[in-house]
Design an enzyme around this catalytic site. Structure first.
Site, mmCIF file in Angstrom:
data_model
loop_
_atom_site.group_PDB
_atom_site.id
_atom_site.type_symbol
_atom_site.label_atom_id
_atom_site.label_comp_id
_atom_site.label_asym_id
_atom_site.label_seq_id
_atom_site.Cartn_x
_atom_site.Cartn_y
_atom_site.Cartn_z
ATOM 1 N N LYS A 1 9.297 4.550 -9.492
ATOM 2 C CA LYS A 1 8.754 3.756 -8.382
ATOM 3 C C LYS A 1 9.779 2.785 -7.783
ATOM 4 O O LYS A 1 9.748 2.486 -6.606
ATOM 5 C CB LYS A 1 7.509 2.992 -8.820
ATOM 6 C CG LYS A 1 6.278 3.880 -8.902
ATOM 7 C CD LYS A 1 5.014 3.050 -8.984
ATOM 8 C CE LYS A 1 3.786 3.950 -8.912
ATOM 9 N NZ LYS A 1 3.564 4.665 -10.193
ATOM 10 N N SER B 1 8.812 11.122 -15.173
ATOM 11 C CA SER B 1 8.733 10.093 -14.133
ATOM 12 C C SER B 1 8.776 8.662 -14.664
ATOM 13 O O SER B 1 9.192 7.756 -13.953
ATOM 14 C CB SER B 1 7.473 10.299 -13.284
ATOM 15 O OG SER B 1 6.321 10.355 -14.103
ATOM 16 N N GLU C 1 -0.043 -3.193 -2.505
ATOM 17 C CA GLU C 1 -1.263 -3.101 -3.298
ATOM 18 C C GLU C 1 -0.885 -2.459 -4.618
ATOM 19 O O GLU C 1 0.103 -1.739 -4.710
ATOM 20 C CB GLU C 1 -2.307 -2.244 -2.580
ATOM 21 C CG GLU C 1 -2.131 -0.746 -2.762
ATOM 22 C CD GLU C 1 -0.875 -0.160 -2.160
ATOM 23 O OE1 GLU C 1 -0.377 -0.741 -1.167
ATOM 24 O OE2 GLU C 1 -0.385 0.848 -2.673
HETATM 25 C C1 LIG Z 1 2.823 5.866 -10.260
HETATM 26 C C2 LIG Z 1 3.329 6.873 -11.212
HETATM 27 C C3 LIG Z 1 3.164 8.269 -10.987
HETATM 28 C C4 LIG Z 1 2.361 8.831 -9.850
HETATM 29 O O1 LIG Z 1 2.837 8.566 -8.586
HETATM 30 P P1 LIG Z 1 3.567 9.635 -7.658
HETATM 31 O O2 LIG Z 1 3.676 8.952 -6.360
HETATM 32 O O3 LIG Z 1 2.694 10.877 -7.615
HETATM 33 O O4 LIG Z 1 4.867 9.932 -8.275
HETATM 34 C C5 LIG Z 1 3.734 9.152 -11.899
HETATM 35 N N1 LIG Z 1 4.420 8.708 -12.973
HETATM 36 C C6 LIG Z 1 4.593 7.397 -13.223
HETATM 37 C C7 LIG Z 1 5.364 6.989 -14.427
HETATM 38 C C8 LIG Z 1 4.063 6.433 -12.350
HETATM 39 O O5 LIG Z 1 4.229 5.129 -12.620
#
Ligand SMILES: *Cc1c(COP(=O)(O)O)cnc(C)c1O
Length: 400
Positions: free
Chosen positions: A94, A382, A116
């Site tokens: 993010k 992610s 938000e």
């Molecule tokens: C917020 C988040 C997501 C989901 O958001 P995307 O916009 O679909 O990437 C996925 N993995 C993590 C670790 C997150 O914090």
């Protein structure tokens, strides 16, 4: 018809029939100003150099592409690589977007950013970007979420942000977004709205995608270096859709299988899930036309997932488009499968993944088994799981 899936959106912000700009008239000038500023910035060498420098020294990029040898051996199929977004500053992808938007806001002459947040992850990333860029930062958060996520609330405050509790409606993310949009309408002259995912009105889905594409650009370079060839398959979880589109986009011209993984919750049939493609239909929500979980009267349905980041009623418009074009396949993984993958990766590799990312890992294991050991897959990790260990303990009935 020539398939132009890498040439979207068009100038009106449409990905085929999806996307667009469904906002009150009062917000149109702000979106147009933002679009112009962003398009100029894409050509601004000084800005791009600054962004690159901060990606390296502040976020910690390039993140490694890690060959998960233990997991690969355990599964006995395709070679599994993990793109380590969990090693980014603040613990997830993010920040790639939040930092870039904070710099953009500064460049536009804004003195304040707003955002938000649901579970608080995007709020923390935005507060971090704002602290670095020297901007005032207000984060809207549902009162219910403030109560549940007290640690992230304190984190944002430490970073100098103000957390505004929203006590309207269901007191969660949906209501926080409405309040943030209301704020933006009133204060657009000095305020930039930092959208957290590849969603919302144009230019956000395009801009967030481009800021997150650094993931796929690096992964492409790294796999060519390590394996002297491109992978056979890419896998990522899909909440709003930013980490997945960031990985996929630089590979769209290649002939590679891509799988987006939604939150299957307790199962699509149970109604308690966030699998927009399996259970949703075309609709307009928060500025954007895409797939949406809604009832027959168009009321947005409640969602459920063990992972807060995937727990959203709609999905980024580019994903709806790529699905129509048969370029990306979308599946869902249930809570219990994700929890199993969470523990498996922790034990086999010594990496505790975020519960969101655990959905991609679970799908990666299924796919690796099907593909032979000559194949290569990249899973986008992610985020890291530190934020989730308390929740997992609670689910397992362990008191800490
Ligand atoms: C917020 C988040 C997501 C989901 O958001 P995307 O916009 O679909 O990437 C996925 N993995 C993590 C670790 C997150 O914090």
């Amino acid at each position: 018809m020539k398939k132009q899936f890498f040439n979207v959106p068009d100038s009106s912000g449409h990905f085929g029939q999806y996307g667009g700009r469904f906002v009150p008239e009062t917000l149109m000038p702000a979106l147009i100003e933002l679009e112009e500023a962003y398009l100029n910035l894409k050509k601004d060498k000084t800005f791009l150099r600054k962004l690159k420098e901060l990606q390296k020294d502040f976020i910690g990029r390039a993140t490694p592409l890690y060959f998960a040898e233990n997991l690969t051996q355990k599964i006995g199929g395709a070679k599994i690589y993990l793109k380590r977004e969990d090693l980014c500053h603040t613990g997830a992808h993010k920040i790639n977007n939040a930092l870039a938007q904070a710099l953009l806001a500064k460049k536009m002459g804004k003195t304040r950013v707003i955002a938000e947040t649901g579970a608080g992850q995007h709020g923390v990333a935005t507060a971090t970007g704002a602290a670095l860029a020297g901007l005032e930062c207000d984060v809207y958060m549902g009162a219910e979420d403030v109560r549940r996520q007290s640690l992230n609330v304190f984190r944002m405050k430490l970073l100098g942000a103000k957390v505004i509790e929203v006590t309207l409606g269901s007191k969660t993310l949906k209501d926080a977004i409405n309040e943030a949009l209301r704020d933006w309408t009133t204060n657009v002259r000095n305020t930039h709205y930092v959208m957290g995912t590849a969603f919302g009105p144009h230019p956000y889905p395009m801009m967030v995608r481009n800021f997150q594409s650094v993931i796929g650009q690096e992964a492409r370079r790294q796999i060519l270096q390590k394996e002297k060839r491109l992978p056979d398959c890419l896998i990522a979880c899909v909440g709003g859709g930013s980490n997945s589109i960031g990985l996929f986009h630089p590979f769209l011209k290649d002939n590679i299988k891509m799988i987006g993984v939604e939150a299957g919750g307790l199962g699509v049939k149970s109604g308690k899930h966030a699998a927009r493609f399996a259970g949703g239909s075309l609709g307009v929500f928060q500025g954007c036309k895409s797939y949406l979980l809604q009832d027959d009267d168009g009321n947005v349905l409640g969602t459920h997932s063990v992972s807060a980041g995937l727990d959203y009623a709609s999905v980024g418009p580019e994903h709806a488009y790529l699905r129509d074009m048969h370029k990306v396949e979308y599946t869902s993984v249930k809570d219990n499968e994700a929890l199993k993958a969470f523990e498996l990766l922790s034990r086999t590799e010594g990496i505790i993944p975020a519960l969101e990312s655990s959905h991609a890992i679970a799908q990666g294991i299924k796919t690796a088994k099907k593909l032979g050991n000559k194949s290569i897959i990249i899973i986008n990790l992610s985020g890291r799981g530190d934020k989730d260990v308390q929740e997992v303990a609670k689910i397992k009935g362990i008191s800490l």
